[in-house]
Motif scaffolding. Structure first.
Motif, PDB file in Angstrom:
ATOM      1  N   PHE A 186      22.844  20.022  -4.002  1.00 26.29           N
ATOM      2  CA  PHE A 186      21.676  20.628  -5.065  1.00 26.29           C
ATOM      3  C   PHE A 186      20.936  21.488  -4.359  1.00 26.29           C
ATOM      4  CE2 PHE A 186      23.098  16.491  -6.883  1.00 26.29           C
ATOM      5  CZ  PHE A 186      23.472  16.839  -8.398  1.00 26.29           C
ATOM      6  N   THR A 187      20.849  22.897  -4.817  1.00 24.74           N
ATOM      7  CA  THR A 187      19.905  23.605  -4.190  1.00 24.74           C
ATOM      8  C   THR A 187      18.704  23.846  -4.982  1.00 24.74           C
ATOM      9  OG1 THR A 187      20.940  25.420  -5.701  1.00 24.74           O
ATOM     10  CG2 THR A 187      22.053  24.898  -3.523  1.00 24.74           C
ATOM     11  N   CYS A 188      18.364  23.236  -6.177  1.00 30.62           N
ATOM     12  CA  CYS A 188      17.400  23.355  -6.816  1.00 30.62           C
ATOM     13  C   CYS A 188      16.229  22.453  -6.150  1.00 30.62           C
ATOM     14  CB  CYS A 188      17.438  22.903  -8.485  1.00 30.62           C
ATOM     15  SG  CYS A 188      18.005  21.248  -8.514  1.00 30.62           S
ATOM     16  N   ILE A 189      16.680  21.462  -5.166  1.00 29.14           N
ATOM     17  CA  ILE A 189      15.533  20.482  -4.620  1.00 29.14           C
ATOM     18  C   ILE A 189      14.721  21.254  -3.674  1.00 29.14           C
ATOM     19  CG2 ILE A 189      15.382  18.690  -3.446  1.00 29.14           C
ATOM     20  CD1 ILE A 189      18.011  17.622  -4.600  1.00 29.14           C
ATOM     21  N   LYS A 190      13.579  21.304  -3.776  1.00 30.00           N
ATOM     22  CA  LYS A 190      12.657  22.240  -2.899  1.00 30.00           C
ATOM     23  C   LYS A 190      11.924  21.393  -1.973  1.00 30.00           C
ATOM     24  CE  LYS A 190       8.445  22.857  -5.430  1.00 30.00           C
ATOM     25  NZ  LYS A 190       7.450  23.810  -5.795  1.00 30.00           N
ATOM     26  N   LYS A 191      11.922  20.047  -2.367  1.00 29.19           N
ATOM     27  CA  LYS A 191      11.301  18.922  -1.190  1.00 29.19           C
ATOM     28  C   LYS A 191      11.837  17.661  -1.490  1.00 29.19           C
ATOM     29  CE  LYS A 191       6.599  17.471   0.156  1.00 29.19           C
ATOM     30  NZ  LYS A 191       5.231  17.683   0.173  1.00 29.19           N
ATOM     31  N   TYR A 192      12.104  16.785  -0.491  1.00 30.77           N
ATOM     32  CA  TYR A 192      12.369  15.451  -0.810  1.00 30.77           C
ATOM     33  C   TYR A 192      11.117  14.581  -0.116  1.00 30.77           C
ATOM     34  CZ  TYR A 192      15.071  11.125  -1.102  1.00 30.77           C
ATOM     35  OH  TYR A 192      15.508   9.801  -1.388  1.00 30.77           O
ATOM     36  N   GLU A 193      10.581  13.840  -1.104  1.00 31.67           N
ATOM     37  CA  GLU A 193       9.266  13.199  -0.554  1.00 31.67           C
ATOM     38  C   GLU A 193       9.420  11.693  -0.555  1.00 31.67           C
ATOM     39  OE1 GLU A 193       4.500  13.456  -1.407  1.00 31.67           O
ATOM     40  OE2 GLU A 193       5.850  14.202  -2.909  1.00 31.67           O
ATOM     41  N   LEU A 194       9.064  11.084   0.440  1.00 28.81           N
ATOM     42  CA  LEU A 194       9.022   9.668   0.597  1.00 28.81           C
ATOM     43  C   LEU A 194       7.741   9.158   0.119  1.00 28.81           C
ATOM     44  CD1 LEU A 194      11.348   8.862   3.577  1.00 28.81           C
ATOM     45  CD2 LEU A 194      12.117   9.394   1.260  1.00 28.81           C
ATOM     46  N   LEU A 195       7.696   8.149  -0.722  1.00 23.04           N
ATOM     47  CA  LEU A 195       6.346   7.576  -0.930  1.00 23.04           C
ATOM     48  C   LEU A 195       6.126   6.160  -0.481  1.00 23.04           C
ATOM     49  CD1 LEU A 195       5.968   8.829  -4.593  1.00 23.04           C
ATOM     50  CD2 LEU A 195       5.084  10.008  -2.751  1.00 23.04           C
ATOM     51  N   PRO A 196       5.111   5.724   0.001  1.00 20.58           N
ATOM     52  CA  PRO A 196       4.914   4.260   0.480  1.00 20.58           C
ATOM     53  C   PRO A 196       4.755   3.157  -0.678  1.00 20.58           C
ATOM     54  CG  PRO A 196       2.909   5.496   0.854  1.00 20.58           C
ATOM     55  CD  PRO A 196       3.773   6.426   0.071  1.00 20.58           C
ATOM     56  N   PHE A 197       5.327   2.200  -0.560  1.00 19.49           N
ATOM     57  CA  PHE A 197       4.884   0.914  -1.521  1.00 19.49           C
ATOM     58  C   PHE A 197       3.705   0.659  -1.159  1.00 19.49           C
ATOM     59  CE2 PHE A 197       4.599  -3.554  -1.727  1.00 19.49           C
ATOM     60  CZ  PHE A 197       4.889  -3.789  -3.402  1.00 19.49           C
ATOM     61  N   HIS A 198       2.859   0.508  -1.985  1.00 16.70           N
ATOM     62  CA  HIS A 198       1.415   0.009  -1.800  1.00 16.70           C
ATOM     63  C   HIS A 198       1.126  -1.246  -2.787  1.00 16.70           C
ATOM     64  CE1 HIS A 198      -0.222   1.896  -5.643  1.00 16.70           C
ATOM     65  NE2 HIS A 198       0.341   2.979  -4.943  1.00 16.70           N
ATOM     66  N   THR A 199       0.045  -1.787  -2.605  1.00 21.38           N
ATOM     67  CA  THR A 199      -0.227  -3.052  -3.303  1.00 21.38           C
ATOM     68  C   THR A 199      -1.549  -2.808  -4.401  1.00 21.38           C
ATOM     69  OG1 THR A 199      -1.820  -3.848  -1.458  1.00 21.38           O
ATOM     70  CG2 THR A 199       0.534  -4.511  -1.513  1.00 21.38           C
ATOM     71  N   MET A 200      -1.978  -1.734  -4.365  1.00 20.14           N
ATOM     72  CA  MET A 200      -3.141  -1.205  -4.994  1.00 20.14           C
ATOM     73  C   MET A 200      -3.081  -1.781  -6.683  1.00 20.14           C
ATOM     74  SD  MET A 200      -4.831   2.210  -3.679  1.00 20.14           S
ATOM     75  CE  MET A 200      -2.831   3.140  -3.569  1.00 20.14           C
ATOM     76  N   GLY A 201      -1.902  -2.033  -7.155  1.00 15.80           N
ATOM     77  CA  GLY A 201      -1.645  -2.251  -8.553  1.00 15.80           C
ATOM     78  C   GLY A 201      -1.504  -3.514  -8.892  1.00 15.80           C
ATOM     79  N   PHE A 202      -1.468  -4.522  -7.680  1.00 14.52           N
ATOM     80  CA  PHE A 202      -1.148  -5.917  -7.940  1.00 14.52           C
ATOM     81  C   PHE A 202      -2.223  -6.812  -8.947  1.00 14.52           C
ATOM     82  CE2 PHE A 202       1.354  -7.182  -4.078  1.00 14.52           C
ATOM     83  CZ  PHE A 202       2.164  -6.455  -4.131  1.00 14.52           C
ATOM     84  N   PHE A 203      -3.541  -6.254  -9.052  1.00 14.08           N
ATOM     85  CA  PHE A 203      -4.484  -6.792  -9.936  1.00 14.08           C
ATOM     86  C   PHE A 203      -4.068  -6.564 -11.404  1.00 14.08           C
ATOM     87  CE2 PHE A 203      -5.817  -2.498  -9.934  1.00 14.08           C
ATOM     88  CZ  PHE A 203      -6.452  -2.486 -11.180  1.00 14.08           C
ATOM     89  N   LYS A 204      -3.362  -5.670 -11.420  1.00 14.02           N
ATOM     90  CA  LYS A 204      -2.848  -5.184 -13.043  1.00 14.02           C
ATOM     91  C   LYS A 204      -2.077  -6.359 -13.594  1.00 14.02           C
ATOM     92  CE  LYS A 204      -3.660  -0.291 -12.504  1.00 14.02           C
ATOM     93  NZ  LYS A 204      -2.952   1.002 -12.593  1.00 14.02           N
ATOM     94  N   TYR A 205      -1.048  -6.725 -12.620  1.00  9.64           N
ATOM     95  CA  TYR A 205      -0.122  -7.920 -13.006  1.00  9.64           C
ATOM     96  C   TYR A 205      -0.728  -9.052 -13.296  1.00  9.64           C
ATOM     97  CZ  TYR A 205       3.725  -5.035 -11.187  1.00  9.64           C
ATOM     98  OH  TYR A 205       4.911  -4.156 -11.213  1.00  9.64           O
ATOM     99  N   GLU A 206      -1.748  -9.254 -12.517  1.00  9.58           N
ATOM    100  CA  GLU A 206      -2.547 -10.802 -12.883  1.00  9.58           C
ATOM    101  C   GLU A 206      -3.375 -10.566 -14.149  1.00  9.58           C
ATOM    102  OE1 GLU A 206      -5.137 -11.484  -9.516  1.00  9.58           O
ATOM    103  OE2 GLU A 206      -3.586 -11.357  -7.955  1.00  9.58           O
ATOM    104  N   LYS A 207      -3.877  -9.162 -14.380  1.00 11.15           N
ATOM    105  CA  LYS A 207      -4.949  -9.062 -15.658  1.00 11.15           C
ATOM    106  C   LYS A 207      -3.927  -9.395 -16.889  1.00 11.15           C
ATOM    107  CE  LYS A 207      -8.076  -5.730 -17.489  1.00 11.15           C
ATOM    108  NZ  LYS A 207      -8.613  -4.345 -17.141  1.00 11.15           N
TER     109      LYS A 207
END
Length: 240
Positions: A186-207
């Motif tokens: 695929f030539t339309c891809i200008k960037k492939y970005e890896l994102l880190p798993f984080h825990t900042m949304g954990f409180f939402k599951y509890e809520k």
């Protein structure tokens, strides 16, 4: 027709180039095990007309500069394709470009194709390199994402691929090679970005009283992510 908006974020710098106004639309067709916004899954939020939304976005136009604009995210913004399509002429008249942040887990209807064609850029999630892992960890389909990527290639739309990296699941170079094999043509891809798993949304599951499938996992290490991103960049450069 009205749209249903979960939330807004002003002057974001991570969802497309330049300074951006991010609009998070309600509703999502999949349930990623690592999702940090489970509060966007259902069609619940503030109702708004296209005119009201574009007027709200326009207040921040002075900050956008040459590369900025609005980013439609979610949830999955393309679940509300008809609403967003109604916004496009208004955005065009206001001189505000838009970026779509999508999981690719929608059908390529005429409305969706219209939105993809007219977007400044597309941020497309490539969650896993196999249908089995897609189903296991998201309930979605690799084939749908690849179908959207094929369409983006067809129309020559600049695309940024993004993958969340989770320790013990997709954090090896051998596993990353499986992703790279899927996208190397695929030539339309200008960037492939890896994102880190984080825990900042954990409180939402509890809520919300929702079971968190990854409750025992820790945030992905920044140093390791940098190492994997460098590996991906070098592989793409060599193959290119």
């Amino acid at each position: 027709m009205d749209g249903i908006i979960h939330s807004f974020e002003s002057l974001a710098a991570v969802d497309g180039e330049g300074l951006r106004y991010s609009v998070f639309l309600a509703g999502c067709p999949i349930r990623c095990a690592y999702c940090h916004n489970p509060d966007t899954w259902d069609m619940m939020g503030k109702k708004i007309t296209p005119e009201e939304l574009v007027k709200k976005i326009g207040r921040y136009k002075v900050y956008f500069g040459n590369n900025g604009g609005v980013t439609f995210s979610g949830g999955e913004p393309l679940l509300q394709a008809q609403f967003l399509k109604s916004c496009v002429p208004l955005l065009r008249d206001a001189g505000i470009p838009y970026v779509l942040d999508t999981s690719g887990q929608v059908e390529l209807t005429e409305d969706v194709q219209f939105l993809l064609k007219n977007a400044q850029d597309v941020l497309l999630d490539l969650k896993f390199p196999s249908n089995d892992d897609y189903l296991t960890y998201t309930g979605g389909s690799l084939n749908k994402t690849l179908s959207m990527l094929v369409y983006l290639e067809k129309i020559g739309k600049p695309t940024v691929l993004r993958t969340v990296i989770v320790q013990g699941i997709n954090d090896s170079t051998d596993y990353l090679d499986l992703y790279l094999e899927k996208i190397r043509e695929f030539t339309c891809i200008k960037k492939y970005e890896l994102l880190p798993f984080h825990t900042m949304g954990f409180f939402k599951y509890e809520k919300l009283g929702i079971k968190n499938p990854f409750a025992e996992k820790t945030a992905f290490a920044k140093e390791k992510l940098t190492e994997l991103q460098l590996y991906v960049n070098n592989k793409i450069k060599k193959e290119g």
